[in-house]
Design an enzyme around this catalytic site. Sequence first.
Site, PDB file in Angstrom:
ATOM      1  CG  HIS A  74       0.204   1.472  -2.166  1.00 17.91           C
ATOM      2  ND1 HIS A  74       0.774   2.080  -1.067  1.00 17.91           N
ATOM      3  CD2 HIS A  74       1.039   0.451  -2.486  1.00 17.91           C
ATOM      4  CE1 HIS A  74       1.890   1.452  -0.736  1.00 17.91           C
ATOM      5  NE2 HIS A  74       2.097   0.459  -1.595  1.00 17.91           N
ATOM      6  CG  ASP A  76      -2.413   2.870   1.286  1.00 17.98           C
ATOM      7  OD1 ASP A  76      -2.098   2.692   0.089  1.00 17.98           O
ATOM      8  OD2 ASP A  76      -2.627   1.937   2.071  1.00 17.98           O
ATOM      9  CG  ASP A 107       5.778   0.300   0.286  1.00 17.01           C
ATOM     10  OD1 ASP A 107       5.006   0.258  -0.691  1.00 17.01           O
ATOM     11  OD2 ASP A 107       5.638  -0.437   1.271  1.00 17.01           O
ATOM     12  CD  GLU A 141      -0.027  -2.911  -0.894  1.00 15.26           C
ATOM     13  OE1 GLU A 141       0.277  -4.084  -1.185  1.00 15.26           O
ATOM     14  OE2 GLU A 141       0.544  -2.296   0.011  1.00 15.26           O
ATOM     15  CD  GLU A 142       1.869  -0.451   2.723  1.00 21.45           C
ATOM     16  OE1 GLU A 142       1.829  -1.582   3.239  1.00 21.45           O
ATOM     17  OE2 GLU A 142       2.845  -0.026   2.071  1.00 21.45           O
ATOM     18  CD  GLU A 170       3.639  -2.381  -3.559  1.00 21.93           C
ATOM     19  OE1 GLU A 170       4.560  -2.029  -2.796  1.00 21.93           O
ATOM     20  OE2 GLU A 170       2.442  -2.149  -3.341  1.00 21.93           O
ATOM     21  CG  HIS A 358       6.569  -1.077   5.682  1.00 21.95           C
ATOM     22  ND1 HIS A 358       5.602  -2.016   5.960  1.00 21.95           N
ATOM     23  CD2 HIS A 358       6.274  -0.615   4.445  1.00 21.95           C
ATOM     24  CE1 HIS A 358       4.771  -2.117   4.940  1.00 21.95           C
ATOM     25  NE2 HIS A 358       5.171  -1.281   4.008  1.00 21.95           N
TER      26      HIS A 358
HETATM   27 ZN   LIG Z   1       3.672  -0.891  -1.201  1.00 21.37          ZN
END
Ligand SMILES: [Zn+2]
Length: 385
Positions: A74, A76, A107, A141-142, A170, A358
């Site tokens: 992903h 995003d 990520d 995805e997030e 991931e 994150h």
């Molecule tokens: Zn991810």
Amino acid sequence: MSIDPRDPVAVAQALIRCESVTPAEGGAQALLESLLAPLGFEVWRPTFSDEGTPDVANLYARRGEGEAFVLAGHTDVVPTGDEARWTEGPFSGAIAGGELYGRGAVDMKGAIACMVAAVARALDGGGELPGPVAFLITGDEEGPAINGTAKLLEWAHARGERFSGCLLGEPTNPEALGDVAKIGRRGSLSGTVTLPGVQGHVAYPHLARNPVRELAPALTALLGEPLDEGTEHFEPSNLEVVGVRSGTGAFNVIPGEAALQFNVRFNDLHTADSLMALIRDRLDDALGAGAYALAFEPSNADAFLTAPGPLVEAVSAAIEAETGRRPALTTGGGTSDARFIKSYCPVIEFGLVGQTMHQTDERVAVADLETLTRIYGRALANAFG
Ligand SMILES: [Zn+2]
């Protein structure tokens, strides 16, 4: 200045500079198209929509005919938080102390850059890929994961696209590259037990019925017995009570209702349906059928396992060749888009070190980007080997 697709650091920097906080595309998929098309990939960029959720841009690219090996991820990213707290700007792609900073560094724009570089290196100087390869890239995805991988897979399948296996990038490693590959994921199910009562004056309890008394047997029913003992590749399933609601705030009022909210992370001994039945049985035994209400949140996350076999071996061997270590094969952590992909082909997850995902100052060791590119290159060759 054009970007060399064989250089995972340059590609990762360029991707990080695209501000693609879910659901914004931010130029990240346009950049991927500009890198993949010259490598001979046919590129599609479908946007999907659904009521109540934002439109999401997705990318599918394929080179070669027939059943493709899928590289998935992903573009995003989650929000940055307070940008002033970052050592280097979250969209700067700056390198300091041997580490590349930015939202998505681990990520998972970093891993996507390694996938592009692995493919570009295989094609370098007139080389060829070991077989048909596809990129399956979502921008959702997030977020709610409604207009992303699930729909992109349906779209691709309807076009006749077929897949032999999938590597999802991931971040799977807790400490160092080579620690862990994920071969499955637990399922997730959330629900609420509501206990009805009769509200009244606390000094006249015979005129009321206090539902808080029923919380005790309800809690015992949910938590008293383990759901299972775990399986070869999964930890025991776990139910956590995450909320208790009752009371009016006044000390002289018996409340009219009480409720428990819970979430279960479950292994491959259960499906969402079998788990719902099991929980209802236990509550029936403890409270009596009809003495409570039980509601479940919609779940699209069943447990799944990619049994050790050719795909798992292809990726494990590639990791060992580059890091000197066999990865542990685990199924822990939260859900991922692998839950959708597993319905189309076997899927394994391996990416960067997830420590800063994150977080403020998300970053990746520049050296890891080179190693992961080599791992992905070998995994592709092994997968067709
Ligand atoms: Zn991810």
